[in-house]
Scaffold this motif. Structure first.
Motif, mmCIF file in Angstrom:
data_model
loop_
_atom_site.group_PDB
_atom_site.id
_atom_site.type_symbol
_atom_site.label_atom_id
_atom_site.label_comp_id
_atom_site.label_asym_id
_atom_site.label_seq_id
_atom_site.Cartn_x
_atom_site.Cartn_y
_atom_site.Cartn_z
ATOM 1 N N ALA A 28 -5.269 1.279 -0.696
ATOM 2 C CA ALA A 28 -4.224 1.898 -1.517
ATOM 3 C C ALA A 28 -4.686 3.255 -2.051
ATOM 4 C CB ALA A 28 -3.856 0.967 -2.675
ATOM 5 N N LEU A 29 -5.930 3.333 -2.469
ATOM 6 C CA LEU A 29 -6.458 4.606 -2.975
ATOM 7 C C LEU A 29 -6.500 5.663 -1.866
ATOM 8 C CD1 LEU A 29 -9.299 3.244 -5.282
ATOM 9 C CD2 LEU A 29 -7.144 4.304 -6.011
ATOM 10 N N ASP A 30 -6.875 5.233 -0.651
ATOM 11 C CA ASP A 30 -6.839 6.160 0.491
ATOM 12 C C ASP A 30 -5.415 6.672 0.715
ATOM 13 O OD1 ASP A 30 -9.540 5.881 0.942
ATOM 14 O OD2 ASP A 30 -9.328 4.423 2.567
ATOM 15 N N GLU A 31 -4.427 5.766 0.602
ATOM 16 C CA GLU A 31 -3.024 6.156 0.771
ATOM 17 C C GLU A 31 -2.596 7.118 -0.337
ATOM 18 O OE1 GLU A 31 1.064 6.200 2.099
ATOM 19 O OE2 GLU A 31 -0.901 5.905 3.052
ATOM 20 N N ILE A 32 -3.024 6.852 -1.548
ATOM 21 C CA ILE A 32 -2.689 7.730 -2.684
ATOM 22 C C ILE A 32 -3.235 9.140 -2.445
ATOM 23 C CG2 ILE A 32 -3.215 8.169 -5.123
ATOM 24 C CD1 ILE A 32 -3.029 5.058 -5.497
ATOM 25 N N VAL A 33 -4.467 9.200 -1.978
ATOM 26 C CA VAL A 33 -5.082 10.506 -1.677
ATOM 27 C C VAL A 33 -4.299 11.206 -0.569
ATOM 28 C CG1 VAL A 33 -7.133 11.605 -0.675
ATOM 29 C CG2 VAL A 33 -7.385 9.897 -2.497
ATOM 30 N N ASP A 34 -3.921 10.458 0.448
ATOM 31 C CA ASP A 34 -3.167 11.027 1.571
ATOM 32 C C ASP A 34 -1.799 11.518 1.130
ATOM 33 O OD1 ASP A 34 -3.097 11.647 4.359
ATOM 34 O OD2 ASP A 34 -1.712 9.987 4.654
ATOM 35 N N VAL A 35 -1.133 10.745 0.267
ATOM 36 C CA VAL A 35 0.185 11.139 -0.245
ATOM 37 C C VAL A 35 0.098 12.456 -1.014
ATOM 38 C CG1 VAL A 35 1.925 10.542 -1.990
ATOM 39 C CG2 VAL A 35 1.275 8.864 -0.261
ATOM 40 N N HIS A 36 -0.978 12.637 -1.750
ATOM 41 C CA HIS A 36 -1.143 13.890 -2.501
ATOM 42 C C HIS A 36 -1.245 15.100 -1.569
ATOM 43 C CE1 HIS A 36 -1.687 11.529 -6.168
ATOM 44 N NE2 HIS A 36 -1.562 12.665 -6.825
ATOM 45 N N ASN A 37 -1.619 14.862 -0.316
ATOM 46 C CA ASN A 37 -1.609 15.944 0.672
ATOM 47 C C ASN A 37 -0.245 16.054 1.348
ATOM 48 O OD1 ASN A 37 -2.719 18.000 2.394
ATOM 49 N ND2 ASN A 37 -2.700 16.481 4.033
ATOM 50 N N ARG A 38 0.315 14.911 1.780
ATOM 51 C CA ARG A 38 1.603 14.916 2.479
ATOM 52 C C ARG A 38 2.723 15.447 1.587
ATOM 53 N NH1 ARG A 38 0.577 9.400 3.932
ATOM 54 N NH2 ARG A 38 2.577 8.767 3.026
ATOM 55 N N TYR A 39 2.652 15.122 0.302
ATOM 56 C CA TYR A 39 3.713 15.515 -0.638
ATOM 57 C C TYR A 39 3.219 16.616 -1.590
ATOM 58 C CZ TYR A 39 6.287 11.247 0.672
ATOM 59 O OH TYR A 39 6.961 10.269 1.351
ATOM 60 N N ILE A 95 0.840 -1.210 0.000
ATOM 61 C CA ILE A 95 0.000 0.000 0.000
ATOM 62 C C ILE A 95 0.872 1.254 0.000
ATOM 63 C CG2 ILE A 95 -1.603 1.341 1.446
ATOM 64 C CD1 ILE A 95 -2.772 -1.484 2.285
ATOM 65 N N HIS A 96 1.918 1.239 0.821
ATOM 66 C CA HIS A 96 2.857 2.370 0.870
ATOM 67 C C HIS A 96 3.468 2.628 -0.507
ATOM 68 C CE1 HIS A 96 6.387 4.791 1.934
ATOM 69 N NE2 HIS A 96 7.095 3.909 1.259
ATOM 70 N N VAL A 97 3.936 1.567 -1.157
ATOM 71 C CA VAL A 97 4.594 1.711 -2.457
ATOM 72 C C VAL A 97 3.609 2.226 -3.505
ATOM 73 C CG1 VAL A 97 5.733 0.459 -4.346
ATOM 74 C CG2 VAL A 97 6.411 0.030 -1.972
ATOM 75 N N TRP A 100 -7.106 -5.219 -10.583
ATOM 76 C CA TRP A 100 -6.824 -6.011 -9.380
ATOM 77 C C TRP A 100 -8.135 -6.577 -8.831
ATOM 78 C CZ3 TRP A 100 -2.260 -4.364 -5.816
ATOM 79 C CH2 TRP A 100 -1.151 -4.007 -6.601
ATOM 80 N N GLU A 101 -8.035 -7.725 -8.201
ATOM 81 C CA GLU A 101 -9.227 -8.397 -7.677
ATOM 82 C C GLU A 101 -9.460 -8.150 -6.189
ATOM 83 O OE1 GLU A 101 -9.058 -12.541 -8.712
ATOM 84 O OE2 GLU A 101 -8.291 -12.095 -10.720
ATOM 85 N N ASN A 102 -8.410 -7.796 -5.462
ATOM 86 C CA ASN A 102 -8.542 -7.589 -4.015
ATOM 87 C C ASN A 102 -9.025 -6.160 -3.754
ATOM 88 O OD1 ASN A 102 -8.303 -7.335 -1.255
ATOM 89 N ND2 ASN A 102 -6.316 -8.348 -1.126
ATOM 90 N N LYS A 103 -10.325 -5.980 -3.859
ATOM 91 C CA LYS A 103 -10.897 -4.634 -3.771
ATOM 92 C C LYS A 103 -10.686 -3.967 -2.397
ATOM 93 C CE LYS A 103 -12.187 -4.622 -8.014
ATOM 94 N NZ LYS A 103 -11.450 -3.808 -8.983
ATOM 95 N N PRO A 104 -10.756 -4.703 -1.273
ATOM 96 C CA PRO A 104 -10.476 -4.049 0.017
ATOM 97 C C PRO A 104 -9.058 -3.472 0.088
ATOM 98 C CG PRO A 104 -11.642 -6.107 0.386
ATOM 99 C CD PRO A 104 -11.286 -6.085 -1.060
ATOM 100 N N LEU A 105 -8.081 -4.208 -0.454
ATOM 101 C CA LEU A 105 -6.717 -3.683 -0.465
ATOM 102 C C LEU A 105 -6.609 -2.467 -1.390
ATOM 103 C CD1 LEU A 105 -3.356 -5.223 -0.176
ATOM 104 C CD2 LEU A 105 -3.763 -4.111 -2.374
ATOM 105 N N VAL A 106 -7.263 -2.552 -2.543
ATOM 106 C CA VAL A 106 -7.230 -1.429 -3.487
ATOM 107 C C VAL A 106 -7.809 -0.170 -2.840
ATOM 108 C CG1 VAL A 106 -8.126 -0.531 -5.670
ATOM 109 C CG2 VAL A 106 -7.221 -2.864 -5.556
ATOM 110 N N GLU A 107 -8.898 -0.332 -2.081
ATOM 111 C CA GLU A 107 -9.504 0.826 -1.402
ATOM 112 C C GLU A 107 -8.509 1.463 -0.428
ATOM 113 O OE1 GLU A 107 -12.366 2.240 -1.946
ATOM 114 O OE2 GLU A 107 -13.281 0.773 -3.293
#
Length: 253
Positions: free
Chosen positions: A221-232, A189-191, A212-219
């Motif tokens: 990851a998307l939360d992390e992507i959104v957060d990264v766009h704020n942190r960075y 998720i971090h990567v 991807w088939e693992n939708k809970p993990l994808v969700e």
């Protein structure tokens, strides 16, 4: 006195001294000075040592066999700092000659000490940036390894290539989507967050995550992507709001 406690001219002098003494060792088929620098408590002294080995490998081709001989001897050294620096030196060579140093990465990946294993991660990052094809092929073999730490380290190691070329690493990352070890999935998720905020990368990542088939993990990851766009936000191409809007429009749950 620590490297960065020295003045700039003194640092230059020390670097020159290290370079000369390592060259002297290699020219005489010795390793006394190399061991001294590779085992130094100061990170920057060790770094100067492994950069010197990398530079000499390219500028003094006649020393290449001696360099490999010394590195092969020192990878067995008891001091983990020496083994760590050997891996980093091999990583400098592997930027252009990965096939010649693959064995060092294999050995370092299974080293008992975390410093040595971390040197493998760092080396994968710098080699993958310059020499991606053989490095990623090598990394791919370990993504299903039974040791969870090996899987996690490989996942972390391919991150840097993904920041500029996410399409190169996303198929490898997908191999881990159902990994049951939390440390591995958290690293995954971090990567995914780290490879999605540069120019054009979000589009590539979201498109791949749609497969991807693992939708809970994808969700997550998307939360992390959104957060990264704020942190960075100083480095991200899109604002957090733009990233959210793009994901909402292009991700298919």
């Amino acid at each position: 006195m620590a490297f960065y406690d020295l003045s700039k001219p003194e640092r230059h002098q020390l670097v020159e001294k290290i370079n000369q003494e390592i060259l002297a060792d290699l020219s005489q088929d010795e390793n006394t000075n190399i061991v001294r620098f590779f085992s130094d408590d100061d990170t920057y002294v060790r770094k100067t040592g492994y950069l010197a080995i990398g530079k000499l490998f390219y500028t003094r081709p006649k020393l290449q066999l001696v360099i490999f001989s010394v590195l092969n001897t020192l990878i067995e050294f008891e001091d983990e700092l020496v083994r760590q620096t050997v891996i980093n030196a091999a990583g400098e060579i592997g930027k252009f000659h990965f096939d010649n140093i693959q064995g060092f990465m294999d050995a370092g990946l299974f080293d008992d000490h975390h410093r040595v294993r971390n040197a493998v991660i760092g080396s994968i990052k710098k080699m993958g940036e310059k020499n991606p094809i053989p490095v990623l092929e090598w990394a791919k073999r370990y993504l299903k390894h039974p040791d969870k730490e090996i899987r996690r380290e490989i996942c972390h190691g391919i991150e840097l290539r993904g920041r500029t070329h996410p399409q190169d690493v996303l198929p490898l990352l997908k191999v881990l989507e159902f990994d049951e070890t939390k440390r591995v999935s958290n690293t995954l998720i971090h990567v995914l967050g780290q490879i999605a905020y540069k120019n054009g990368c979000l589009k590539t990542v979201v498109a791949h995550l749609n497969t991807w088939e693992n939708k809970p993990l994808v969700e997550k990851a998307l939360d992390e992507i959104v957060d990264v766009h704020n942190r960075y936000k100083k480095f991200a191409v899109l604002t957090q709001e733009e990233a959210i809007a793009y994901i909402d429009s292009n991700y298919v749950p």
